[in-house]
Write a protein that holds these residues in place. Structure first.
Motif, short mmCIF file in Angstrom:
data_model
loop_
_atom_site.label_atom_id
_atom_site.label_comp_id
_atom_site.label_asym_id
_atom_site.label_seq_id
_atom_site.Cartn_x
_atom_site.Cartn_y
_atom_site.Cartn_z
N LYS A 1 115.05 49.78 16.41
CA LYS A 1 115.40 48.50 17.00
C LYS A 1 115.92 48.65 18.42
N SER A 2 116.41 49.83 18.73
CA SER A 2 116.97 50.09 20.05
C SER A 2 116.12 51.14 20.76
N ILE A 3 115.92 50.93 22.06
CA ILE A 3 115.11 51.86 22.85
C ILE A 3 115.95 52.39 24.01
N LYS A 4 115.99 53.69 24.12
CA LYS A 4 116.58 54.32 25.30
C LYS A 4 115.42 54.59 26.24
N ALA A 5 115.38 53.86 27.36
CA ALA A 5 114.30 53.96 28.33
C ALA A 5 114.77 54.82 29.49
N ALA A 6 114.07 55.92 29.76
CA ALA A 6 114.47 56.86 30.80
C ALA A 6 113.41 56.90 31.90
N GLU B 1 100.03 43.80 35.40
CA GLU B 1 99.11 44.00 34.28
C GLU B 1 99.56 45.24 33.52
N GLY B 2 99.49 45.13 32.20
CA GLY B 2 99.86 46.28 31.37
C GLY B 2 99.71 45.97 29.90
N VAL B 3 100.42 46.72 29.11
CA VAL B 3 100.36 46.64 27.65
C VAL B 3 101.55 45.84 27.14
N ALA B 4 101.29 44.88 26.27
CA ALA B 4 102.38 44.15 25.64
C ALA B 4 103.19 45.12 24.78
N PHE B 5 104.50 44.98 24.83
CA PHE B 5 105.33 45.90 24.04
C PHE B 5 105.06 45.76 22.55
N ALA B 6 104.67 44.58 22.10
CA ALA B 6 104.32 44.42 20.68
C ALA B 6 103.18 45.38 20.32
N ASP B 7 102.17 45.48 21.19
CA ASP B 7 101.03 46.37 20.93
C ASP B 7 101.41 47.83 21.08
N TYR C 1 117.48 57.59 35.54
CA TYR C 1 118.11 56.32 35.19
C TYR C 1 117.79 56.04 33.72
N VAL C 2 118.77 55.58 32.96
CA VAL C 2 118.58 55.28 31.54
C VAL C 2 119.13 53.89 31.24
N ALA C 3 118.38 53.12 30.47
CA ALA C 3 118.82 51.79 30.04
C ALA C 3 118.59 51.66 28.55
N GLN C 4 119.50 51.00 27.87
CA GLN C 4 119.33 50.66 26.46
C GLN C 4 118.65 49.30 26.41
N VAL C 5 117.56 49.21 25.67
CA VAL C 5 116.77 48.00 25.60
C VAL C 5 116.55 47.65 24.13
N ASP C 6 116.70 46.39 23.81
CA ASP C 6 116.44 45.91 22.45
C ASP C 6 114.94 45.69 22.27
N ALA C 7 114.36 46.35 21.28
CA ALA C 7 112.91 46.26 21.05
C ALA C 7 112.48 44.81 20.82
N GLN C 8 113.26 44.05 20.07
CA GLN C 8 112.89 42.66 19.78
C GLN C 8 112.91 41.81 21.05
N THR C 9 113.82 42.11 21.97
CA THR C 9 113.86 41.37 23.24
C THR C 9 112.58 41.62 24.03
N LEU C 10 112.11 42.87 24.05
CA LEU C 10 110.87 43.17 24.75
C LEU C 10 109.71 42.38 24.16
#
Length: 177
Positions: A102-107, A86-92, A112-121
């Motif tokens: 458009k790109s998210i660096k998630a730390a 359960e959590g928050v939709a990334f759109a919200d 640990y760091v990952a590059q994530v595409d916002a649209q993919t989320l």
């Protein structure tokens, strides 16, 4: 030479201008995010339009819990069998900070760091999970925040690329174009 009447007129004009500016500043603050009252568990910065701190948006768990909740059940490579997240939709979440990147660096807490595409989320239905099987996710169990994808709803999500973007113990997201 400036008369006393002109000075009084300019002073009144300046006072009105200052009052209007203060009013606009109040509106800008009112339209921003509320400040966290508890421990900050997530910071979002980069290309965002709504903030509650200098150049960033900070969230405590209560702020995230107050957003519309999404639940799904899925098996993951890191859990035994299907688990309810359960959590928050990334759109919200991204809308709440007026994200334009458009790109998210998630730390994560462990750096640990990952590059994530916002649209993919957004398009995959991923959530920023803060509960697992009805309980807050502890740091020991990969919390308090975990980027979670609904793996059982879409076989394409079961890939090493997506698995590597399922950042647990998430602490910061930096958006960029």
């Amino acid at each position: 030479m400036i008369s006393r009447r002109s000075l009084l007129g300019m002073s009144a004009s300046l006072a009105v201008a200052a009052w209007l500016a203060a009013g606009m500043a109040t509106v800008a603050v009112a339209e921003g995010l509320a400040a966290p009252t508890g421990e900050v568990v997530l910071t979002i910065d980069g290309t965002i339009g709504r903030m509650n701190a200098e150049g960033r948006a900070d969230f405590d768990l209560d702020m995230l819990r107050a957003m519309p909740a999404v639940k799904f059940r899925t098996a993951t490579p890191w859990t035994d069998g299907p688990v309810e997240f359960e959590g928050v939709a990334f759109a919200d979440l991204l809308k709440s900070v007026e994200a334009s990147g458009k790109s998210i660096k998630a730390a994560a807490l462990n750096d640990y760091v990952a590059q994530v595409d916002a649209q993919t989320l957004i398009s995959s239905g991923a959530i920023l999970a803060h509960r697992m099987n009805g309980e807050d996710i502890s740091i020991r169990d990969k919390g308090p925040l975990w980027i979670m994808f609904p793996f059982d709803q879409n076989a394409d999500l079961k890939s090493e690329t997506i698995y590597s973007q399922s950042v647990w113990q998430l602490r910061k997201m930096t958006l960029a174009d």
